[in-house]
Design a protein around this motif. Structure first.
Motif, PDB file in Angstrom:
ATOM      1  N   GLY A  90       0.755  -1.336   0.144  1.00 15.08           N
ATOM      2  CA  GLY A  90      -0.080   0.033  -0.032  1.00 15.08           C
ATOM      3  C   GLY A  90       0.792   1.301  -0.071  1.00 15.08           C
ATOM      4  N   SER A 106      -4.561  -1.997   1.078  1.00 21.21           N
ATOM      5  CA  SER A 106      -5.037  -0.914   0.672  1.00 21.21           C
ATOM      6  C   SER A 106      -5.210  -0.192  -0.681  1.00 21.21           C
ATOM      7  CB  SER A 106      -4.211   0.327   1.319  1.00 21.21           C
ATOM      8  OG  SER A 106      -4.531   1.666   1.623  1.00 21.21           O
ATOM      9  N   HIS A 151      -7.819   1.203   9.695  1.00 18.96           N
ATOM     10  CA  HIS A 151      -6.879   0.971   8.592  1.00 18.96           C
ATOM     11  C   HIS A 151      -5.429   0.605   8.909  1.00 18.96           C
ATOM     12  CE1 HIS A 151      -6.287   1.483   4.345  1.00 18.96           C
ATOM     13  NE2 HIS A 151      -5.099   1.885   4.417  1.00 18.96           N
TER      14      HIS A 151
END
Length: 375
Positions: free
Chosen positions: A156, A228, A348
């Protein structure tokens, strides 16, 4: 008064285990509150015990401290609730019966104890013939003999940062479990825009196929895994076209619907998500709408889509939880074999700590999914 003040601060911090973080730095703290909960629980317990030494504001501090403890313990309680149902739910979704295997999805003991795992030495390999840093991958060989499946990991970083060294703990875990792991670098935005990154993943897979004999890769058993922004790349690479030997894709909190995502941006105090999308896709939605549709994995999901594991925390403040809800619904409608692991407390990047509540549950789900699709 000092004790009461400290307890009040820990109480405010504990709220990050329940509510979404309002700023970028508080988001980072929220990962620690939920996934390293024992640290904050210990601190609060020490402050509670200190109340038996000093009597001033004792009752107020003690009551607030007890409330804080319950809030800090909530991710652990909720993890136990998810863990109790998870084996049977994955059995139903994946069409198997392994819930009696004895493997625990979550254990308090694992949170508190250190279970050292020997690091698997990785080697950096160039998958494209140029001198760009993005043209390399880190290869973790499976710690079991013979031809083994290979998991391609896509990092990510908002498509503009990050590299193949990101979060290596799961790579190490999978290598010990008998999977080769190829953690791939790719060309970054804004210098390079979608679909360049997807083409890089295909190029890395071509390289792995070409060198399969030397690397001992079973080319009929590839799985993509992304986090992500990397999950969007992995999903799009898996869904956009038929990929030889690809058996599944694992999506850690990835944006699946870029059109919808642009319409509802993240909290600007956390991240300017519209700017991130514009850098990756070449402009605002009203300027390049076709780019948004062409980069949305959800648009390509159909009855031929490979099995998919979706993992997302409801308190995610960078990539909206709604992305995974929408993808889950689309895969259900299309009859695609998939499983959606929803973590009510997680934010997250919760998998930063594989021993935390979210880290344990997601690792269990990844292990089950890989064994199912690479048989």
């Amino acid at each position: 008064m000092i004790r009461l003040t400290l307890i009040f601060i820990t109480f405010l911090v504990s709220l990050l285990a329940v509510f979404r973080a309002p700023t970028y730095h508080l988001w980072l703290l929220a990962i620690g509150v939920a996934e390293f909960a024992w640290v904050f629980i210990t601190l609060t317990f020490v402050l509670l015990v200190a109340g038996f030494i000093t009597g001033k504001y004792q009752l107020a501090g003690t009551l607030l401290g007890i409330i804080t403890l319950f809030i800090l313990l909530s991710p652990i309680f909720r993890a136990y609730i998810v863990a109790r149902q998870l084996p049977a739910e994955m059995d139903a979704a994946l069409g198997e019966n392994e819930h009696a295997s004895g493997i625990q999805p979550f254990s308090l003991l694992t949170m508190l104890k250190d279970y050292p795992q020997q690091p698997v030495p990785s080697k950096t390999l160039p998958y494209r013939k140029d001198d760009l840093p993005s043209s390399t991958l880190d290869f973790y060989p499976a710690q079991q003999p013979g031809l083994r499946p290979c998991v391609i990991v896509v990092h990510g970083g908002s498509w503009s940062s990050g590299d193949s060294k990101q979060l290596p703990e799961l790579n190490n875990y999978m290598a010990h479990a008998g999977y080769h792991v190829a953690s791939v670098n790719y060309r970054l935005a804004p210098a390079f825009r979608c679909p360049t990154q997807i083409e890089d993943v295909y190029a890395a897979m071509d390289y792995l196929r070409e060198h399969a004999a030397v690397l001992q890769i079973d080319t009929s058993n590839f799985v993509l895994l992304g986090r992500s922004a990397g999950a969007q790349i992995a999903l799009l690479a898996a869904y956009r076209q038929k990929v030889p030997g690809l058996k599944g894709v694992i999506d850690f909190y990835g944006p699946a619907d870029m059109v919808w995502g642009y319409s509802l941006p993240a909290n600007p105090l956390v991240m300017d998500s519209r700017k991130v999308l514009e850098n990756y896709l070449g402009g605002a939605y009203n300027a390049v709408p076709d780019n948004y549709a062409a980069s949305s994995p959800i648009e390509f999901a159909d009855q031929h889509t490979v099995p998919t594991l979706i993992i997302h925390g409801e308190n995610d403040v960078l990539v909206a939880y709604e992305h995974s809800i929408r993808l889950n619904k689309k895969l259900t409608v299309k009859g695609v074999k998939h499983f959606f692991l929803s973590l009510p407390w997680a934010t997250h990047g919760f998998d930063y700590n594989l021993k935390g509540p979210g880290g344990q549950l997601s690792t269990y789900a990844v292990d089950r999914f890989l064994r199912n699709v690479t048989r």
